[in-house]
Design an enzyme around this catalytic site. Structure first.
Site, short mmCIF file in Angstrom:
data_model
loop_
_atom_site.label_atom_id
_atom_site.label_comp_id
_atom_site.label_asym_id
_atom_site.label_seq_id
_atom_site.Cartn_x
_atom_site.Cartn_y
_atom_site.Cartn_z
N TYR A 1 37.23 31.70 40.29
CA TYR A 1 37.71 31.10 39.03
C TYR A 1 37.63 32.09 37.86
O TYR A 1 38.24 31.85 36.81
CB TYR A 1 36.92 29.83 38.66
CG TYR A 1 36.96 28.72 39.68
CD1 TYR A 1 37.84 28.74 40.76
CD2 TYR A 1 36.11 27.62 39.57
CE1 TYR A 1 37.85 27.73 41.71
CE2 TYR A 1 36.12 26.59 40.52
CZ TYR A 1 36.99 26.66 41.58
OH TYR A 1 37.00 25.65 42.51
N LYS B 1 30.77 29.66 44.50
CA LYS B 1 31.34 29.79 45.86
C LYS B 1 31.68 31.23 46.17
O LYS B 1 32.14 31.97 45.28
CB LYS B 1 32.63 28.95 45.97
CG LYS B 1 32.53 27.56 45.38
CD LYS B 1 33.79 26.75 45.57
CE LYS B 1 33.72 25.44 44.78
NZ LYS B 1 34.13 25.54 43.38
N ASP C 1 30.39 22.99 38.51
CA ASP C 1 31.00 23.60 39.69
C ASP C 1 31.90 24.75 39.27
O ASP C 1 32.88 24.55 38.55
CB ASP C 1 31.84 22.55 40.43
CG ASP C 1 32.45 23.10 41.71
OD1 ASP C 1 31.75 23.07 42.74
OD2 ASP C 1 33.59 23.58 41.67
N HIS D 1 33.88 29.18 50.18
CA HIS D 1 35.03 28.52 49.53
C HIS D 1 36.06 28.00 50.54
O HIS D 1 36.58 26.89 50.39
CB HIS D 1 35.66 29.50 48.55
CG HIS D 1 36.34 28.87 47.39
ND1 HIS D 1 36.31 29.39 46.12
CD2 HIS D 1 37.10 27.74 47.30
CE1 HIS D 1 37.02 28.61 45.30
NE2 HIS D 1 37.50 27.62 46.00
#
Ligand code: NAP
Length: 284
Positions: A58, A83, A53, A116
Site C-alpha cells: 500500500y 502484509k 490494516d 498477502h
C-alpha cells in the site's frame, strides 16, 4: 424488533487460535496514500478503532506508523497488521520484508503479519509461513496469518508446519460471502477477516433493497448495515474510507442488531462472483 440479548458482544475482541486477542472491526488503508494516511489513521484511532490494516504494497506504512506514534493511544492498545508482498516470498526475503516494514512503521513488533497472496506460481508460501512462525517465536510478530488463501493452500501450510494460520483475510461482501470457506475455517480455528467488505468495487451492494430496507428500519446507513452483517456473521471487518465522517460512521455499529430475516435477506445477495483476482490462478 431489535434484540441484542444473548448475542456475543461484538464490540469485544475475538480470541485467535494462538491466544492473541484481535478487535473485530478495523480501519483498512488500501488506496490511502502515505501523505493522507497519518490524518486518516489519526481519525480512525480518535473514533475508537484499535485495529489498523496496512500492507507493504500500500506504500503508506510510514504515515500509518506516524499516526499511531502521535495519536496518544499507547502502542500496546493498537492492533497493527501489515502484509508481506508477493516479491518477498521465501524465508530470507520475507524476513527482510518484515524488518523493512517494522522500520517504516516505527515499531519493534507487529500484532499480525499476513502473507498477502499465496502466489502459487512461486510455490514458496509454506517457506514464507515458516519465516513468519520463526518471527513469532522471536517476538517480532504476535500472530502469523495469511490473506487470499484457498483451503488447498491452508492445508499445505498445515502439512508443512503443523499449524493453521490465525487469520485468513479474504474478499468477502454480500455478493461474495464465502459461506463454505467461513465454515471450513471455523472448524479449524482460523478467523475470517473480510476485505472489500462494502462491496464498493461492484458499485451496487449499498443500494440493494435488502440493505437499504434494514438501514431504514434501524435508522442507520447502508454502510453500517453491511458492516454489522459481517460482524454478526462472525467475521473481522476492515472498512476503508478517506473521509473522517465515514470513518466514524463505519465504527458506530454496536448499538443495533440485524434480525435473522434481515441477515438472511443480505445473505441471499450472494452471487458467487469475485471482484478481485482468483487466488488459485497464476495472476499473482
Ligand atoms: N488482502 C487483500 O488482498 C486486500 C485487498 C483489498 C483490500 N484489503 C483491505 O481491506 C480494506 C477494505 O477494503 P477496500 O478498501 O477495498 O474496500 P471497502 O472498505 O469495502 O470500500 C471502500 C470504499 O467504500 C467507500 N465507503 C467507505 N465507507 C462508506 C460508507 N459508509 N458509505 C458509502 N461508501 C463508503 C470508500 O469511499 P471514501 O474513501 O470516499 O469514503 C471507498 O471507496 C482495505 O482498505 C485493505 O486494508 C485487503
Amino acid at each position: 424488533m431489535d434484540t441484542i440479548a444473548g448475542m456475543t458482544d461484538l464490540s469485544a475482541p475475538v480470541r485467535l487460535n494462538d491466544g492473541v486477542s484481535m478487535p473485530r472491526i478495523g480501519y483498512g488503508t488500501y488506496k490511502v496514500g502515505d501523505d493522507e494516511a497519518q490524518e486518516a489513521v489519526e481519525a480512525a484511532l480518535a473514533a475508537g478503532y484499535r485495529l489498523v490494516d496496512t500492507a507493504e504494497m500500500y506504500g503508506n506504512e510510514v504515515g500509518v506508523g506516524r499516526a499511531i506514534a502521535g495519536s496518544g493511544v499507547p502502542r500496546e492498545e493498537v492492533f497493527l497488521t501489515t502484509k508481506v508482498w508477493n516479491d518477498h516470498h521465501g524465508a530470507d526475503a520475507a524476513r527482510a520484508a518484515l524488518e523493512a516494514s517494522l522500520e517504516r512503521l516505527g515499531t519493534d513488533y507487529l500484532d499480525l503479519y499476513l502473507i498477502h497472496w499465496p502466489s502459487p506460481k512461486q510455490g514458496l508460501y509454506a517457506e514464507t509461513f515458516q519465516a513468519l512462525l520463526k518471527a513469532r517465536d522471536e517476538g517480532l510478530i504476535r500472530s502469523a496469518g495469511v490473506s487470499n488463501f484457498l483451503p488447498e493452500h491452508l492445508e499445505r501450510l498445515h502439512e508443512a508446519t503443523g499449524e493453521w494460520p490465525s487469520v485468513n483475510q479474504v474478499e468477502l461482501h454480500p455478493y461474495f460471502n464465502q459461506p463454505e470457506l467461513r465454515a471450513w475455517q471455523a472448524e479449524r480455528g482460523i478467523a475470517t477477516e473480510s476485505w472489500g467488505p462494502l462491496g464498493q468495487r461492484t458499485g451496487s451492494v449499498l443500494a440493494e433493497p435488502a440493505v437499504t430496507a434494514a438501514a431504514e428500519a434501524h435508522g442507520k446507513s447502508p454502510g453500517q448495515v453491511v458492516i454489522r452483517w459481517h460482524l454478526q456473521n462472525g467475521c473481522i471487518v476492515i472498512p476503508k474510507s478517506s473521509k473522517a465522517s465515514r470513518i466514524a460512521e463505519n465504527f458506530d455499529v454496536f448499538g443495533f442488531a440485524l434480525s435473522e430475516a434481515e441477515m438472511e435477506a443480505i445473505d441471499d445477495l450472494e452471487s458467487g462472483q469475485r471482484q478481485g483476482i482468483d487466488p488459485g490462478s497464476n495472476e499473482r
